[in-house]
Design a protein around this motif. Structure first.
Motif, mmCIF file in Angstrom:
data_model
loop_
_atom_site.group_PDB
_atom_site.id
_atom_site.type_symbol
_atom_site.label_atom_id
_atom_site.label_comp_id
_atom_site.label_asym_id
_atom_site.label_seq_id
_atom_site.Cartn_x
_atom_site.Cartn_y
_atom_site.Cartn_z
ATOM 1 N N GLY A 5 34.746 -8.101 88.876
ATOM 2 C CA GLY A 5 33.663 -8.046 89.848
ATOM 3 C C GLY A 5 33.501 -6.672 90.462
ATOM 4 N N GLU A 6 34.622 -6.060 90.883
ATOM 5 C CA GLU A 6 34.527 -4.746 91.517
ATOM 6 C C GLU A 6 34.001 -3.686 90.558
ATOM 7 N N GLU A 7 34.315 -3.849 89.244
ATOM 8 C CA GLU A 7 33.835 -2.857 88.279
ATOM 9 C C GLU A 7 32.315 -2.805 88.263
ATOM 10 N N CYS A 34 36.446 3.269 96.604
ATOM 11 C CA CYS A 34 37.254 2.197 97.186
ATOM 12 C C CYS A 34 36.328 1.063 97.590
ATOM 13 N N GLN A 35 36.688 -0.151 97.190
ATOM 14 C CA GLN A 35 35.991 -1.340 97.687
ATOM 15 C C GLN A 35 36.984 -2.158 98.490
ATOM 16 N N PRO A 36 36.923 -2.080 99.829
ATOM 17 C CA PRO A 36 37.848 -2.847 100.670
ATOM 18 C C PRO A 36 37.547 -4.341 100.606
ATOM 19 N N GLY A 37 38.580 -5.140 100.840
ATOM 20 C CA GLY A 37 38.375 -6.582 100.857
ATOM 21 C C GLY A 37 39.676 -7.334 100.810
ATOM 22 N N THR A 38 39.594 -8.588 100.408
ATOM 23 C CA THR A 38 40.795 -9.410 100.277
ATOM 24 C C THR A 38 41.819 -8.704 99.402
ATOM 25 N N HIS A 39 41.369 -8.228 98.248
ATOM 26 C CA HIS A 39 42.187 -7.404 97.353
ATOM 27 C C HIS A 39 41.442 -6.085 97.175
ATOM 28 N N THR A 40 41.802 -5.092 97.970
ATOM 29 C CA THR A 40 41.103 -3.815 97.963
ATOM 30 C C THR A 40 41.324 -3.097 96.637
ATOM 31 N N VAL A 53 32.613 1.624 98.912
ATOM 32 C CA VAL A 53 31.582 0.641 98.561
ATOM 33 C C VAL A 53 31.885 -0.591 99.400
ATOM 34 N N ALA A 54 31.199 -0.721 100.532
ATOM 35 C CA ALA A 54 31.650 -1.691 101.532
ATOM 36 C C ALA A 54 30.524 -2.111 102.449
ATOM 37 N N ASP A 55 30.716 -3.279 103.087
ATOM 38 C CA ASP A 55 29.879 -3.651 104.213
ATOM 39 C C ASP A 55 30.277 -2.784 105.402
ATOM 40 N N THR A 113 32.468 8.606 102.608
ATOM 41 C CA THR A 113 31.058 8.247 102.620
ATOM 42 C C THR A 113 30.969 6.748 102.356
ATOM 43 N N ILE A 114 30.248 6.028 103.213
ATOM 44 C CA ILE A 114 30.088 4.586 103.035
ATOM 45 C C ILE A 114 28.797 4.319 102.269
ATOM 46 N N ILE A 115 28.923 3.567 101.185
ATOM 47 C CA ILE A 115 27.770 3.117 100.403
ATOM 48 C C ILE A 115 27.692 1.609 100.547
ATOM 49 N N SER A 116 26.570 1.095 100.970
ATOM 50 C CA SER A 116 26.420 -0.337 101.205
ATOM 51 C C SER A 116 26.701 -1.129 99.931
ATOM 52 N N SER A 117 27.621 -2.070 100.009
ATOM 53 C CA SER A 117 27.902 -2.916 98.848
ATOM 54 C C SER A 117 26.696 -3.777 98.492
ATOM 55 N N GLN A 118 25.866 -4.094 99.479
ATOM 56 C CA GLN A 118 24.645 -4.854 99.195
ATOM 57 C C GLN A 118 23.671 -4.023 98.360
ATOM 58 N N ASP A 119 23.572 -2.748 98.685
ATOM 59 C CA ASP A 119 22.717 -1.851 97.876
ATOM 60 C C ASP A 119 23.213 -1.800 96.440
#
Length: 275
Positions: free
Chosen positions: A116-118, A137-143, A248-250, A269-275
């Protein structure tokens, strides 16, 4: 695939689904129907529900629905991997109608896997907001942390940061102290600093000690604990590039990681994961 289709990012605890037409998101929903809430026999009805909502369209799924705990296991592609490698290895439940994107695996430098993160990382590259050589970096349950080189994911690492916080908050000795709101600020920054100074396990127990001795309010303890965990995570990864990380995060969790990265000497730099 038709110009209109349904895309689902199907995770462990949540899922996000999108109606896409000619590259534009027309509608979206997010709910808690992750794979932990479903049996393998439940998925056809779930897919039928999306088609009832958005039309009888092809469905493309990424994430944990393709794991051995999900609907139907899709393969892992070895690093380095490019977007077209994922396309060639789509696991079709119904050819051209319902498919699952494969995951990515790493064998050299420590075994690791992701699903999914890929897709999120390649999406961030496609937005044109990051260079083709970068640390993501995509932070989350399993970053997930990944190095992208010339548009390929060349290596990555997973940290159980979010899951550890959830376990501490619900099942540990510290649970009574960790019910407050997590937010950036002084308590979070103290946790980031202590993760490097005293280590994670010692600093975690001192959350209880500080509460018993009246040295920290329980309202600040959750932010402090989050700082410990995120500080440990960031500290292990921040030196793997020039020090700039594309998150890549909310916004909520992105702000926490950005504060930790800056505090530990990097930039973000934060890039919206929704974008």
């Amino acid at each position: 695939m038709e110009s209109a289709f349904i895309a689902i990012d199907w995770g462990t605890t949540n899922r996000r689904a999108y109606l896409i037409d000619n590259g534009t998101v027309i509608d979206a929903l997010r709910d808690g129907h992750g794979i932990l809430q479903l049996d393998s026999d439940d998925y056809p009805a779930e897919i039928a529900g999306f088609r009832s909502r958005w039309g009888n369209l092809p469905v493309l799924i990424a994430g944990m629905a393709g794991s051995n705990r999900g609907w139907s296991e899709a393969c892992h592609i070895d690093c380095p991997v490019r977007l077209e490698d994922l396309v060639k290895a789509i696991h079709w439940i119904e050819p051209g109608v319902t498919g699952i994107v494969p995951g990515v695996r790493q064998l050299m430098g420590g075994p690791d896997v992701m699903r999914g993160e890929e897709v999120q990382f390649f999406g961030a590259v496609a937005l044109g907001e990051i260079p083709t050589n970068a640390q993501l970096c995509q932070p989350g349950t399993h970053t997930k942390w990944a190095l992208v080189t010339d548009g390929s994911i060349t290596e990555f690492a997973t940290a159980m940061t979010g899951e550890l916080f959830s376990l501490l908050r619900t099942h540990s000795l510290l649970a009574p102290q960790l019910q407050g709101e997590v937010k950036p600020g002084a308590a979070f920054a103290e946790g980031v600093a202590d993760s490097a100074k005293y280590g994670l396990t010692t600093s975690l127990f001192r959350i209880r000690s500080a509460s018993l001795l009246g040295l920290r309010s329980d309202q600040e303890a959750a932010s402090y604990a989050s700082g410990l965990l995120i500080g440990t995570d960031v500290g292990a990864q921040i030196d793997r590039s020039v020090g700039h990380v594309y998150l890549v995060a909310d916004a909520e969790i992105g702000d926490l990681y950005e504060q930790a990265i800056i505090q530990l000497g990097g930039t973000a730099t934060i890039i919206s994961s929704q974008d």
